[in-house]
Scaffold this motif. Sequence first.
Motif, short mmCIF file in Angstrom:
data_model
loop_
_atom_site.label_atom_id
_atom_site.label_comp_id
_atom_site.label_asym_id
_atom_site.label_seq_id
_atom_site.Cartn_x
_atom_site.Cartn_y
_atom_site.Cartn_z
N GLU A 172 30.94 25.90 38.07
CA GLU A 172 31.25 27.25 37.64
C GLU A 172 31.35 28.33 38.84
OE1 GLU A 172 31.71 28.30 34.28
OE2 GLU A 172 31.95 26.09 34.19
N PRO A 173 32.18 29.43 38.34
CA PRO A 173 32.06 30.73 39.37
C PRO A 173 30.75 31.40 39.72
CG PRO A 173 34.11 30.76 37.83
CD PRO A 173 32.97 29.52 37.42
N ILE A 188 32.27 40.01 40.06
CA ILE A 188 31.32 41.02 39.83
C ILE A 188 30.37 40.58 38.40
CG2 ILE A 188 30.29 43.16 39.51
CD1 ILE A 188 31.48 42.77 42.56
N GLY A 189 31.13 40.44 37.31
CA GLY A 189 30.56 40.08 36.10
C GLY A 189 30.91 38.71 35.77
N LEU A 190 29.78 38.18 35.26
CA LEU A 190 29.96 36.55 34.51
C LEU A 190 29.88 36.74 33.19
CD1 LEU A 190 27.90 34.55 37.18
CD2 LEU A 190 30.21 34.64 36.97
N PRO A 191 30.19 35.73 32.17
CA PRO A 191 30.04 35.79 30.87
C PRO A 191 28.85 36.19 30.33
CG PRO A 191 31.51 33.89 31.58
CD PRO A 191 30.83 34.66 32.75
N GLY A 192 28.57 37.30 29.69
CA GLY A 192 27.38 37.75 28.85
C GLY A 192 26.78 38.85 29.92
N ASP A 193 27.40 39.28 31.01
CA ASP A 193 26.84 40.23 31.72
C ASP A 193 27.02 41.77 31.25
OD1 ASP A 193 25.63 38.70 33.67
OD2 ASP A 193 27.28 38.73 35.11
N GLU A 194 26.09 42.72 31.75
CA GLU A 194 26.68 43.92 31.18
C GLU A 194 26.63 44.65 32.61
OE1 GLU A 194 24.12 46.29 28.68
OE2 GLU A 194 23.52 44.57 27.20
N GLU A 214 42.66 31.26 34.30
CA GLU A 214 43.62 31.85 35.18
C GLU A 214 43.22 31.84 36.56
OE1 GLU A 214 46.54 32.69 34.32
OE2 GLU A 214 46.36 32.31 32.24
N VAL A 215 41.83 31.73 36.78
CA VAL A 215 41.60 31.23 38.19
C VAL A 215 42.05 30.04 38.84
CG1 VAL A 215 39.28 31.28 39.45
CG2 VAL A 215 39.36 32.89 37.63
N LEU A 216 42.86 30.08 40.02
CA LEU A 216 43.17 29.08 40.65
C LEU A 216 41.84 28.35 41.56
CD1 LEU A 216 46.48 30.50 42.33
CD2 LEU A 216 46.19 28.97 40.34
N GLY A 217 41.06 29.34 42.14
CA GLY A 217 40.04 28.93 42.96
C GLY A 217 39.27 29.69 44.01
N LYS A 218 38.43 29.44 44.58
CA LYS A 218 37.62 30.14 45.46
C LYS A 218 38.18 30.03 46.73
CE LYS A 218 32.73 30.24 47.31
NZ LYS A 218 31.75 29.72 47.25
N THR A 219 37.93 31.24 47.53
CA THR A 219 38.56 31.06 48.93
C THR A 219 37.57 31.98 49.56
OG1 THR A 219 40.40 31.89 50.29
CG2 THR A 219 39.88 33.35 48.49
N ARG A 251 45.82 35.01 56.28
CA ARG A 251 46.09 33.48 55.52
C ARG A 251 44.80 33.09 55.30
NH1 ARG A 251 50.26 35.84 57.32
NH2 ARG A 251 52.42 34.91 56.97
N MET A 252 44.76 32.29 54.08
CA MET A 252 43.44 31.91 53.61
C MET A 252 43.89 30.70 53.00
SD MET A 252 41.44 35.13 52.16
CE MET A 252 39.90 34.30 52.40
N ILE A 253 42.79 29.88 52.75
CA ILE A 253 42.77 28.61 52.00
C ILE A 253 41.95 28.65 50.77
CG2 ILE A 253 42.12 26.07 51.84
CD1 ILE A 253 44.23 26.53 53.97
N VAL A 254 42.78 28.11 49.69
CA VAL A 254 42.11 28.29 48.29
C VAL A 254 41.61 27.09 47.85
CG1 VAL A 254 42.47 28.78 45.66
CG2 VAL A 254 43.77 30.25 47.57
N ASN A 255 40.30 27.20 47.62
CA ASN A 255 39.63 25.66 47.36
C ASN A 255 39.84 25.47 45.72
OD1 ASN A 255 37.85 23.66 46.31
ND2 ASN A 255 36.27 24.54 47.65
N LYS A 256 40.57 24.75 45.12
CA LYS A 256 40.98 24.40 43.78
C LYS A 256 39.81 23.52 43.09
CE LYS A 256 45.93 25.47 43.75
NZ LYS A 256 47.12 24.87 43.42
N VAL A 257 39.17 22.82 44.02
CA VAL A 257 38.37 21.47 43.58
C VAL A 257 36.98 22.29 42.82
CG1 VAL A 257 37.29 19.58 43.95
CG2 VAL A 257 39.44 19.90 44.94
N GLY A 258 36.54 23.36 43.63
CA GLY A 258 35.00 23.89 43.39
C GLY A 258 34.91 23.99 42.02
N TYR A 259 35.78 24.84 41.43
CA TYR A 259 35.55 25.21 39.89
C TYR A 259 35.84 24.27 38.98
CZ TYR A 259 34.98 29.84 41.73
OH TYR A 259 34.58 30.88 42.41
N MET A 260 36.60 22.87 39.45
CA MET A 260 36.85 21.78 38.54
C MET A 260 35.19 21.20 38.10
SD MET A 260 39.97 19.95 39.91
CE MET A 260 41.46 20.99 40.30
N ILE A 261 34.48 21.32 39.33
CA ILE A 261 33.07 20.52 39.17
C ILE A 261 32.12 21.56 38.88
CG2 ILE A 261 34.06 18.46 40.24
CD1 ILE A 261 32.66 19.39 42.73
#
Length: 183
Positions: A61-62, A83-89, A164-169, A49-59
């Motif tokens: 970027e992943p 693993i991959g961010l926008p623009g990554d190969e 679609e990303v809810l947040g970081k955990t 069981r984990m906690i999802v931090n929904k605030v981090g990506y509001m302020i």
Amino acid sequence: MARSKNELWEWIKALAIAVILAAAIRYFFFAPIVVDGDSMMPTLYNQDRMIVNKVGYMIGEPDRFDIVVFHATEDKDYIKRIIGLPGDEIEYKDDVLYINGKAYDEPYLEEYKVQYPDGPLTENFTLEEKTGHQKVPDGHLFVLGDNRRFSKDSRHIGMIPKEEVLGKTNVVYWPLQDLRKVK
């Protein structure tokens, strides 16, 4: 009599405020999640069981290698590693991750690589082979489970829209004896 009515009314108001605050915190800031399955082993285990931090990506970027929770289907959320961010190969060759031609260490996979000496943990592939895209498109992420041989991830379901990303955990809070921060 009037005093007990006032006291009862104050208790009702306090309880209502507490319920509203708890709902707001869960909806907007933090939410619990239960890991369902083995796709993130050895980092996360089934029923952690984990906690999802929904605030981090509001302020912000992943970041690459963040563990995120996202809506995979209308009624199912997945937990995977970016693993991959926008623009990554992206390319895997001989069990080594290459991002934009540079090799990256994945220390969270070392335990499994030792357990599977019979072959690579992650099969060879390129982003284009798996998704039809040479680079991760803007507004999307490429995610993988740590249990690469047994994970349904971007290799199968495609890249994940950021919305679609809810947040970081990164905190396991239950079972209590396994309380830990994960990377």
